[in-house]
Design a protein around this motif. Sequence first.
Motif, mmCIF file in Angstrom:
data_model
loop_
_atom_site.group_PDB
_atom_site.id
_atom_site.type_symbol
_atom_site.label_atom_id
_atom_site.label_comp_id
_atom_site.label_asym_id
_atom_site.label_seq_id
_atom_site.Cartn_x
_atom_site.Cartn_y
_atom_site.Cartn_z
ATOM 1 N N HIS A 126 47.526 48.270 27.384
ATOM 2 C CA HIS A 126 47.503 47.368 26.227
ATOM 3 C C HIS A 126 46.894 46.028 26.645
ATOM 4 O O HIS A 126 46.694 45.756 27.831
ATOM 5 N N ASP A 127 46.602 45.206 25.675
ATOM 6 C CA ASP A 127 45.897 43.945 25.939
ATOM 7 C C ASP A 127 46.723 42.944 26.728
ATOM 8 O O ASP A 127 46.173 42.008 27.311
ATOM 9 N N GLU A 128 48.040 43.092 26.731
ATOM 10 C CA GLU A 128 48.900 42.135 27.431
ATOM 11 C C GLU A 128 49.270 42.621 28.837
ATOM 12 O O GLU A 128 50.200 42.097 29.437
ATOM 13 N N ALA A 129 48.545 43.593 29.338
ATOM 14 C CA ALA A 129 48.880 44.182 30.636
ATOM 15 C C ALA A 129 48.650 43.192 31.772
ATOM 16 O O ALA A 129 47.943 42.186 31.628
ATOM 17 N N THR A 130 49.229 43.514 32.924
ATOM 18 C CA THR A 130 48.996 42.749 34.148
ATOM 19 C C THR A 130 48.316 43.663 35.159
ATOM 20 O O THR A 130 48.597 44.859 35.231
ATOM 21 N N LEU A 131 47.413 43.079 35.937
ATOM 22 C CA LEU A 131 46.599 43.847 36.879
ATOM 23 C C LEU A 131 46.573 43.155 38.224
ATOM 24 O O LEU A 131 46.394 41.934 38.298
ATOM 25 N N LEU A 132 46.725 43.928 39.282
ATOM 26 C CA LEU A 132 46.596 43.438 40.655
ATOM 27 C C LEU A 132 45.485 44.214 41.329
ATOM 28 O O LEU A 132 45.466 45.443 41.291
ATOM 29 N N ASP A 133 44.543 43.490 41.951
ATOM 30 C CA ASP A 133 43.446 44.130 42.685
ATOM 31 C C ASP A 133 43.605 43.816 44.169
ATOM 32 O O ASP A 133 43.478 42.661 44.587
ATOM 33 N N LEU A 134 43.900 44.848 44.959
ATOM 34 C CA LEU A 134 44.063 44.707 46.403
ATOM 35 C C LEU A 134 42.732 45.002 47.080
ATOM 36 O O LEU A 134 42.273 46.139 47.096
ATOM 37 N N GLY A 135 42.115 43.959 47.623
ATOM 38 C CA GLY A 135 40.758 44.069 48.145
ATOM 39 C C GLY A 135 39.771 43.823 47.033
ATOM 40 O O GLY A 135 38.842 44.599 46.809
ATOM 41 N N CYS A 136 39.964 42.703 46.331
ATOM 42 C CA CYS A 136 39.257 42.446 45.068
ATOM 43 C C CYS A 136 37.802 42.039 45.233
ATOM 44 O O CYS A 136 37.043 42.052 44.256
ATOM 45 N N GLY A 137 37.384 41.659 46.451
ATOM 46 C CA GLY A 137 36.001 41.215 46.633
ATOM 47 C C GLY A 137 35.690 40.034 45.734
ATOM 48 O O GLY A 137 36.378 39.013 45.748
ATOM 49 N N SER A 138 34.660 40.177 44.916
ATOM 50 C CA SER A 138 34.254 39.080 44.018
ATOM 51 C C SER A 138 35.017 39.081 42.707
ATOM 52 O O SER A 138 34.693 38.303 41.806
ATOM 53 N N GLY A 139 36.015 39.945 42.565
ATOM 54 C CA GLY A 139 36.846 39.954 41.371
ATOM 55 C C GLY A 139 36.237 40.651 40.171
ATOM 56 O O GLY A 139 36.694 40.463 39.044
ATOM 57 N N THR A 140 35.229 41.502 40.406
ATOM 58 C CA THR A 140 34.501 42.109 39.291
ATOM 59 C C THR A 140 35.384 43.006 38.435
ATOM 60 O O THR A 140 35.327 42.952 37.196
ATOM 61 N N TRP A 141 36.205 43.850 39.064
ATOM 62 C CA TRP A 141 37.079 44.737 38.282
ATOM 63 C C TRP A 141 38.004 43.915 37.387
ATOM 64 O O TRP A 141 38.210 44.233 36.210
ATOM 65 N N MET A 142 38.571 42.855 37.946
ATOM 66 C CA MET A 142 39.508 42.026 37.199
ATOM 67 C C MET A 142 38.837 41.398 35.978
ATOM 68 O O MET A 142 39.355 41.476 34.855
ATOM 69 N N MET A 143 37.695 40.786 36.218
ATOM 70 C CA MET A 143 37.034 40.076 35.130
ATOM 71 C C MET A 143 36.460 41.025 34.089
ATOM 72 O O MET A 143 36.456 40.716 32.892
ATOM 73 N N ARG A 144 36.020 42.184 34.527
ATOM 74 C CA ARG A 144 35.560 43.186 33.564
ATOM 75 C C ARG A 144 36.714 43.594 32.651
ATOM 76 O O ARG A 144 36.540 43.780 31.440
ATOM 77 N N ALA A 145 37.891 43.770 33.235
ATOM 78 C CA ALA A 145 39.066 44.136 32.442
ATOM 79 C C ALA A 145 39.449 43.022 31.470
ATOM 80 O O ALA A 145 39.796 43.279 30.313
ATOM 81 N N GLN A 146 39.354 41.785 31.912
ATOM 82 C CA GLN A 146 39.790 40.663 31.085
ATOM 83 C C GLN A 146 38.852 40.379 29.921
ATOM 84 O O GLN A 146 39.298 39.928 28.859
ATOM 85 N N HIS A 147 37.575 40.613 30.089
ATOM 86 C CA HIS A 147 36.624 40.316 29.026
ATOM 87 C C HIS A 147 36.953 41.078 27.745
ATOM 88 O O HIS A 147 36.748 40.568 26.639
#
Length: 247
Positions: free
Chosen positions: A35-56
């Motif tokens: 859901h849109d209110e989820a929380t995400l942790l990226d272990l070994g996030c590098g430049s944070g691409t997965w995180m920011m792609r999810a947030q957009h």
Amino acid sequence: MHRHEISAIAHSGHPIAAPLHDDSVQALLDRALPHDEATLLDLGCGSGTWMMRAQHARPGLRAVGVDNNADGITAARRAAADAGLADRTEFHAQDATEFTSPHLYDVVVSVGATHAFGGLLPTLRAAGSHLSPGGSVLVGEGFWEREPGQAVLDAGFAADEYADLATTVDRVVADGWIPVHGHVSTLQEWDDYEWSWTGDLSRWALDHPEHPDAGQALDAAAAHRNAWLHGYRGTLGFVTLLLRRTP
């Protein structure tokens, strides 16, 4: 030239630091995030691409990234600020194996970073320690598409470094996880990734001939290209698994 610097340049033109196309990344995130209110942790996030792609695509999603590359974390913080995501994003420049948090997360991501934990199963155990009840882990790992020959071993791999896809999944299941989705990277995704990796590094060296590391960058690109084309192309696969715990 530090390996982090080589990696940053080599990955500068590819959407993700793994052999995945944009649409594959998006499809995996769409399935992973409940859901849109989820929380995400990226272990070994590098430049944070997965995180920011999810947030957009999810204006309520909060994300935390951990990586031991301080320069990469600085760049990720800058990118998140430029994208207007700083208030929903948190980064930690530290070893992901030592990260602790008072919070649990709906989704834990670790794609292409299992080496930091000593392999796939140790990565899943670490990810599981941060996972909310009913949450999911999105993990990316290599596997052998076919038995590695001498050329692959000469490229620096060990025969027991990976297993075939079926064995890889069997080990995950035996460790207490249920696959609910997966994506096997295609040869086209691999080729695009490798051409980008070697090409961006070579281009940087050619565009900066006066840089003291230009020669080393060209050598690194050539060695990587040789290992890929004469070694592991078509033998080394990559699978991204979406997993939930066994009840």
